[in-house]
Motif scaffolding. Structure first.
Motif, PDB file in Angstrom:
ATOM      1  N   THR A 125       0.833  -1.202   0.000  1.00 36.94           N
ATOM      2  CA  THR A 125       0.000   0.000   0.000  1.00 36.94           C
ATOM      3  C   THR A 125       0.870   1.256   0.000  1.00 36.94           C
ATOM      4  O   THR A 125       0.627   2.197  -0.749  1.00 36.94           O
ATOM      5  N   ASP A 132      -5.902  -1.227  -4.672  1.00 38.44           N
ATOM      6  CA  ASP A 132      -5.175  -1.912  -3.612  1.00 38.44           C
ATOM      7  C   ASP A 132      -5.970  -3.154  -3.194  1.00 38.44           C
ATOM      8  O   ASP A 132      -7.189  -3.078  -3.051  1.00 38.44           O
ATOM      9  N   ASP A 133      -5.298  -4.269  -3.011  1.00 37.83           N
ATOM     10  CA  ASP A 133      -5.967  -5.513  -2.617  1.00 37.83           C
ATOM     11  C   ASP A 133      -7.035  -5.925  -3.626  1.00 37.83           C
ATOM     12  O   ASP A 133      -8.202  -6.124  -3.280  1.00 37.83           O
ATOM     13  N   ARG A 158       4.033  -4.123  11.142  1.00 38.31           N
ATOM     14  CA  ARG A 158       2.947  -3.465  11.860  1.00 38.31           C
ATOM     15  C   ARG A 158       3.109  -3.657  13.362  1.00 38.31           C
ATOM     16  O   ARG A 158       2.891  -2.742  14.154  1.00 38.31           O
ATOM     17  N   LEU A 203      -8.326  -6.109   8.151  1.00 38.68           N
ATOM     18  CA  LEU A 203      -7.290  -5.084   8.201  1.00 38.68           C
ATOM     19  C   LEU A 203      -7.908  -3.690   8.279  1.00 38.68           C
ATOM     20  O   LEU A 203      -7.527  -2.862   9.112  1.00 38.68           O
TER      21      LEU A 203
HETATM   22 MG    MG Z   1      -2.087  -2.951   2.014  1.00 38.42          MG
END
Ligand code: MG
Ligand code: ADP
Length: 443
Positions: free
Chosen positions: A156, A212-213, A310, A414
């Motif tokens: 991302t 994205d995704d 993360r 997410l």
């Molecule tokens: Mg991402």
């Protein structure tokens, strides 16, 4: 010897000692900005390259400089921020800066996700180079550019940075950034409201589309069909498409064959998980973005204990909290690391089913509601909070949580976790809910 030829000769030698690709990505745009007595200032185009050069090439640079200067140099890296379109400097400059900012805001891109803040190493070097090429000559280099890799590898970030770069170059570019989930919901909504014409037009006339995704659209027929036509319109009109996914096209389940072949028709690059050194660099960048001067040794200690970026970012925030209580760096790190192992123990002991029951009774909802599809806010928030606790406090993976909560896609989880993360600082009710739940859960 003047500074430019000094630097050229040093680069010449370094080039012999490193691979071509890493040479290009680490040293591109560097120069000696200042040389006084034995002080050498090396200017880097961005924070990330300064950090990588410092961590990787310091000894080599030291010895090369020493041979040439005849004395032990003192050197440091300085970052010279990139200005937008330098060729437009002058009266046009201010207006294009303003145009850029206006256009940028509309895209909804995260301003922190820049190429300057993106650290490059072996695991993402190819993706980084391709992103630069695509931003520079959209529609020409690779179409689509398809980036894939597991959660947290920087897809991302890189995709948004690429979009930002393209917009810096051409502020009037018709650029759209969305997630596969947003695209899906958008088309479903449009069908429901009988407004598909508008939806189609908006997307099909884009010059630069970032999704994205994209794996999220798989398995939904009308959505895949719309995406197929969108893709074709954009590419035929000379536009650029960039996609990210958690898997390569051939492994995306229930993806239509014609889409798969489109996705494979450009350049597909995978990004692998960050190694220790890259995690350290990322942490240093995150710290400096907050104006915090984190000692490199401390960054290394944290990066060594958290393999997931993360989690590492979360650990860094807890580290800052500990420091705020007056702990020194070492003790603060030690605390964060031991809290982490405590959390891992809790994860082993606690059952997600039990957590679900506790949530259900706290919010007076039936457990089934958490697993179902109802989208009212009174249900969505508790469900997202549950995702948050399962992830942050019990360390379940996004996939595991998705599966547990009635087979949701991991990107939905997410987004849920991110939503709660962004709401917690500004929403006291949510914070109260969380602290009550925590007390029940962890005593
Ligand atoms: Mg991402
Ligand atoms: P993905 O989309 O692959 O799940 P993200 O792009 O959301 O991963 O990255 C997760 C976090 O890690 C973000 O805060 C991002 O800024 C950071 N990050 C990941 N890779 C890098 C990198 N190479 N340089 C700087 N930050 C990075």
């Amino acid at each position: 010897m003047d500074v430019d030829s000094l630097w050229t000769s040093i680069l010449g030698e370094i080039e012999l000692e490193t691979s071509r690709a890493s040479f290009a990505s680490f040293f591109h745009g560097t120069r000696i900005a200042r040389l006084e007595n034995n002080l050498v200032e090396i200017s880097c185009p961005n924070q990330a390259s300064a950090i990588m050069l410092g961590s990787r090439f310091r000894p080599l640079l030291l010895s090369l400089l020493k041979t040439r200067l005849g004395k032990e140099p003192l050197f440091r890296f300085v970052v010279e921020p990139k200005k937008i379109s330098p060729d437009k400097a002058g009266p046009l400059f201010a207006s294009s800066q303003a145009d850029f900012e206006k256009a940028f805001q509309k895209t909804g891109l995260n301003p922190n996700y820049t190429l300057e803040n993106f650290a490059v190493s072996e695991s993402n070097q190819m993706a980084h180079a391709a992103a630069q090429a695509v931003a520079k000559t959209p529609g020409k280099a690779y179409n689509p550019l398809f980036l894939w890799g597991s959660v947290g590898v920087g897809k991302t970030h890189l995709m948004q940075a690429l979009g930002r770069e393209a917009l810096l170059k051409t502020p009037h570019l018709k650029l759209i950034y969305c997630t596969g989930e947003e695209f899906t919901n958008g088309i479903i909504e449009a069908i429901r409201n009988r407004s598909t014409a508008e939806f189609k037009k908006a997307y099909r006339t884009a010059k630069f589309l970032l999704v994205d995704d994209i794996q999220f659209i798989a398995g939904r027929e009308s959505v895949q069909m719309e995406f197929f036509h969108t893709f074709n319109s954009i590419v035929q009109a000379g536009g650029q498409v960039v996609l990210t996914s958690d898997k390569p096209p051939k492994e995306i389940d229930k993806l239509e064959a014609r889409l798969r072949s489109r996705f494979e028709g450009g350049l597909t690059i995978d990004i692998s998980p960050q190694n220790f050194e890259l995690r350290t660099a990322i942490l240093l960048i995150k710290a400096s973005a907050r104006g915090i001067n984190l000692p490199i040794e401390t960054a290394k200690l944290l990066a060594a204990s958290f393999e997931d970026v993360r989690a590492l970012e979360g650990a860094f925030l807890r580290f800052l909290t500990e420091k705020g209580k007056g702990e020194d760096d070492d003790r603060a790190v030690a605390r964060v690391v031991s809290q982490n192992s405590l959390l891992l123990q809790q994860k082993k002991l606690a059952q997600p089913e039990r957590v679900l029951e506790i949530f259900a009774s706290h919010f007076s909802l039936s457990p089934q509601v958490f697993l179902g599809d109802r989208r009212k806010r009174e249900i969505v928030r508790p469900r997202q909070l549950l995702m948050y606790v399962l992830r942050q406090e019990m360390g379940l993976s996004y996939q595991e949580i998705g599966l547990f909560l009635g087979g949701r896609d991991h990107t939905t989880v997410l987004h849920g976790v991110e939503k709660i993360t962004s709401l917690l600082p500004k929403n006291p009710t949510l914070r109260d809910d969380l602290s009550v739940l925590r007390r029940v859960l962890w005593g």
